[in-house]
Design a protein around this motif. Structure first.
Motif, short mmCIF file in Angstrom:
data_model
loop_
_atom_site.label_atom_id
_atom_site.label_comp_id
_atom_site.label_asym_id
_atom_site.label_seq_id
_atom_site.Cartn_x
_atom_site.Cartn_y
_atom_site.Cartn_z
N TYR A 46 -11.13 10.14 1.27
CA TYR A 46 -9.76 9.62 1.24
C TYR A 46 -8.85 10.46 2.12
O TYR A 46 -8.87 11.69 2.07
N LEU A 47 -8.04 9.79 2.94
CA LEU A 47 -7.15 10.46 3.89
C LEU A 47 -5.70 10.03 3.74
O LEU A 47 -4.85 10.52 4.49
N GLY A 48 -5.43 9.15 2.80
CA GLY A 48 -4.08 8.61 2.67
C GLY A 48 -3.97 7.27 3.38
O GLY A 48 -4.58 7.06 4.44
N ILE A 49 -3.19 6.38 2.81
CA ILE A 49 -3.04 5.04 3.39
C ILE A 49 -2.36 5.08 4.75
O ILE A 49 -2.81 4.45 5.72
N ALA A 50 -1.29 5.86 4.86
CA ALA A 50 -0.56 5.93 6.14
C ALA A 50 -1.45 6.45 7.25
O ALA A 50 -1.27 6.10 8.43
N THR A 51 -2.41 7.31 6.90
CA THR A 51 -3.31 7.89 7.91
C THR A 51 -4.12 6.81 8.60
O THR A 51 -4.37 6.89 9.81
N LEU A 52 -4.53 5.79 7.87
CA LEU A 52 -5.32 4.72 8.47
C LEU A 52 -4.53 3.97 9.53
O LEU A 52 -5.06 3.61 10.59
N PHE A 53 -3.25 3.74 9.27
CA PHE A 53 -2.41 3.05 10.24
C PHE A 53 -2.16 3.94 11.46
O PHE A 53 -2.13 3.45 12.60
#
Length: 794
Positions: free
Chosen positions: A311-318
């Protein structure tokens, strides 16, 4: 948080003697992160640092083992921040200080590296936050050794980046100091990953020189910097490398040979289905929720939440999506390639084969921990993506919004339909097809209901991130851009911080290894002895070491094959020399009582209702646990007058397995028969031998002895070549006896014996470490002086 410490010490209350004081349905907050308390809690280390003397032998578990990498005293022993923290603070304060300082420094060093590669503030800050608080960092937060790796990795990248600049040699010496210091805090697998990423980054710098059409001198400078840094770093770290090498050479881990396919079949891999946790981190449950259905097979050893956390955080994927679509430069191309490379490795791709084949040791270690390098690459890519947002042209903005919409739709489908039998069967096919498949299907349907927080919150985060990134790209108003940027950073911080805080355990400092009446009873007993914890009756291992009470069992990352064979034989009676234990050595059967006697086991701890039908066990304590005294136990050191030899370990154990073998009367050596000179004198018929221990410390045992005839002095500590014995000042050879303990030839009469654990090569290695520091500091100072002189002359 006042008065509390980040450590999963509530796990202790699942084991006797503490479990008697909590309700029957008590459950620790996170039972998966118990290693920092049962293995890494540095209580003995703190005492030793304050006393000014570090022990090199740890007698607390397993009949004794070298202190390096051992419980309570052996992790990062020579790591300078660790030494200083424990010199000036108590154990709890030192541990908290080290955790938070390293967490803060990991972000600072990542920010420094990202700034060094010309990322603006928002990109460098974004990447640093992702690296500091990523799921991989947070699930290992309480493991200081791994947090140190998160600190030093971006620092090394910052240093390597300067190898192509005019101050390269200054940074080479700084790199030697940094890498050498990290080696002293060694986690061997992450050290190997340091070398892997350094190799890739060295290739990246080499290709950069080629593209810049640099002259030959630049290539020589680059090679020189790498050689100088690694050479001095190894010299600095030799005080940790040498004993670790010694330990692993004879460890049960060292003899494990797996094929490339077996590495993933035994240790595990990230299944493609598990990539759903990039958005829904608790999709398969978590140890905190007490519900854990990770897709795995029974033979997988390491398929747990910690090892698999991506897991890296949702914002990281964007932000990562922006890095893919944004304008490419050498850094974005390199780090995107690294992200996809390490991502393919963690799912079990053949891209891992070069590491398996050419990096010594990685073929015997858990490949899932390549997630560390995947997290590194993704963090840097996310910072690059944030920096590239403003440079996206209209067509790429449309592509970004289209692909972001696809992420949103995917998240919606998973959120809305995960409770259906079809989705459950897809993600948890192993569990649904098992014998209890119907019950699992029922529980997973409830767990993945759309109104459950494990799915609803991540979906809302995806929706918010989609709106914030879209607003940032589409608006031309400065105020709205600033607002959307604040939302993105706020979402990132809240997402990752709440994940880390929820996952980790805090406990009051005064609840860590609190003495109970049973422990106080054992501490009051005189003499040198060991205890056995009845692990079939509610005990776990490594709970008495902080109180100075020695256990025959235990839990350690590495210990000798000989010790494993002997302890396996004591538990199972299997004389074939098969290793029955891995890291945990737990005694449950209690059938080989004569070998408990041999190993100086005086007390057996069991549950308070236990009533053994053995005459030689005397109940001496009844309260939260039952303590039985073994009236037949042998002292830690005793004299025998009969000795025989056998050629192989299996032969020694087979002889010991005979009913007529009496460890109090004879000793068995493992040596070639041609080297063995049996004692032809008749052993005495009556008593008369005398042994009295006058000094007992971890590294030194002194005793007065009197023997009526020539014989053998047996010491029931696990044999190790660094032990030395002296009889009246004269050195004696220590033989490996009775499978894995120590014995010396003892002449008749009165004698003064000294047993000393003195690793002379270790002392030499410490000298080399200090020498390495001296050279590196001198080189760094000289480079700084020359740079100042050069600036002044200009």
């Amino acid at each position: 948080m006042q008065g509390k410490i980040f450590i999963a010490a509530d796990f202790l209350y699942t084991s006797l003697p503490w479990s008697d004081s909590v309700p029957n349905d008590f459950r620790p907050h996170n039972p998966l992160i118990s290693d920092p308390v049962t293995l890494g809690y540095p209580s003995l280390y703190n005492e030793q640092i304050k006393s000014g003397r570090m022990n090199h032998w740890n007698p607390a578990i397993l009949g004794g083992l070298p202190a390096i990498n051992s419980p309570f005293a052996g992790f990062a022993r020579y790591y300078l921040p660790n030494v200083l923290a424990h010199r000036f603070f108590d154990t709890e304060t030192a541990l908290m200080l080290l955790l938070f300082v390293h967490l803060w420094l990991s972000g600072c060093f990542m920010y420094a590296y990202l700034s060094c590669i010309d990322l603006p503030l928002k990109g460098a800050l974004f990447g640093a936050i992702v690296w500091m608080f990523s799921g991989c960092a947070m699930v290992w937060f309480e493991f200081l050794g791994l947090l140190i790796a998160f600190t030093f990795c971006p620092l090394m990248l910052f240093i390597l980046e300067h190898f192509a600049g005019p101050k390269r040699y200054r940074y080479a010496f700084l790199g030697a100091l940094s890498l050498g210091t990290y080696i002293l805090a060694m986690h061997i697998q992450y050290l190997m990953y340091f070398f892997v990423i350094a190799f890739f980054y060295g290739c990246f710098l080499w290709i950069r020189l080629i593209r810049q059409q640099s002259d030959r001198q630049e290539y020589l400078h680059l090679i020189s910097c790498f050689c100088l840094m690694f050479g001095l770093a190894i010299l600095i770290g030799i005080a940790e490398i040498y004993p670790m090498y010694e330990l692993i050479q004879d460890s049960f881990r060292g003899n494990r040979n797996l094929s490339f396919i077996e590495v993933f079949n035994v240790f595990g891999r990230v299944y493609l289905r598990y990539l759903v946790t990039l958005i829904f981190p608790d999709y398969f449950g978590s140890p905190v929720r007490g519900f854990n259905w990770i897709p795995s097979r029974p033979e997988h050893e390491y398929m747990n939440y910690n090892e698999l956390c991506i897991y890296l955080g949702i914002a990281t994927l964007f932000a990562f999506l922006a890095a893919i679509l944004g304008k490419k430069d050498r850094y974005s191309v390199f780090w995107l390639a690294m992200a996809f490379l390490f991502g393919s490795m963690m799912v079990g791709g053949y891209t891992y084969y070069p590491l398996y084949r050419f990096v010594p040791g990685l073929g015997k270690l858990n490949p899932l921990r390549i997630i560390f390098l995947f997290t590194l690459a993704m963090s840097i890519c996310s910072g690059i993506g944030m920096a590239r947002l403003d440079a996206l042209d209209l067509s790429r903005k449309k592509m970004f919004i289209a692909m972001s919409s696809a992420i949103l739709v995917l998240a919606f489908v998973i959120w809305r339909f995960s409770h259906t039998p079809e989705m459950i069967a897809f993600f948890n096919q192993e569990h649904v097809q098992s014998a209890s498949g119907k019950a699992i299907l029922y529980w997973l349907a409830r767990f993945r209901s759309p109104d459950q927080i494990v799915l609803l919150q991540p979906f809302l985060f995806v929706l918010l991130a989609f709106l914030a990134f879209s607003l940032y790209l589409l608006t031309h108003r400065t105020l709205l851009k600033s607002f959307s940027l604040m939302v993105i950073f706020g979402l990132l911080c809240f997402d990752l911080l709440s994940f880390g805080r929820y996952y980790n355990t805090t406990v009051p400092a005064n609840t860590i290894y609190t003495p109970t009446p049973a422990i106080e009873f054992l501490k009051r007993q005189e003499g040198v002895f060991r205890v056995v914890l009845d692990c079939s009756q509610g005990f776990t291992n490594n709970i008495l070491g902080p109180f100075g009470i020695e256990e025959l069992g235990g839990y350690a990352n590495a210990y000798t094959m000989r010790a494993n064979r002997l302890l396996s034989f004591i538990e199972t009676g299997d004389a074939t020399g098969t290793n029955r234990f891995d890291r945990w050595v737990q005694f449950r059967r209690h059938r080989q009582w004569r070998f408990y006697n041999m190993m100086n086991v005086r007390f057996i701890l069991s549950s308070k209702g236990m009533e053994p039908d053995l005459k030689f066990l005397k109940p001496v304590y009844r309260n939260e646990v039952s303590i039985f005294e073994n009236k037949s136990f042998l002292q830690r050191a005793y004299i025998v007058h009969k000795a025989i030899a056998r050629q192989e370990t299996q032969d020694v154990l087979a002889y010991m397995a005979r009913e007529e073998f009496d460890p109090s009367a004879e000793v068995v050596f493992e040596m070639p028969l041609s080297n063995f000179a049996p004692d032809k004198s008749n052993p005495p018929d009556g008593p008369g031998d005398f042994v009295r221990i006058t000094q007992y410390t971890a590294d030194r045992i002194a005793m007065e002895t009197e023997s009526v005839a020539d014989g053998w002095m047996v010491l029931s500590n696990i044999w190790n070549p660094s032990w030395e014995a002296f009889c009246d000042g004269q050195p004696l050879k220590i033989e490996c006896a009775n499978g894995s303990i120590m014995a010396i030839r003892l002449p008749k009469g009165r004698h003064h014996l000294i047993w000393q654990f003195t690793s002379k090569p270790q002392n030499f290695a410490l000298g080399l470490t200090l020498f390495g520091y001296l050279i590196s500091l001198t080189g760094y100072a000289e480079c700084c002086r020359r740079l100042r002189c050069g600036s002044a002359s200009r």
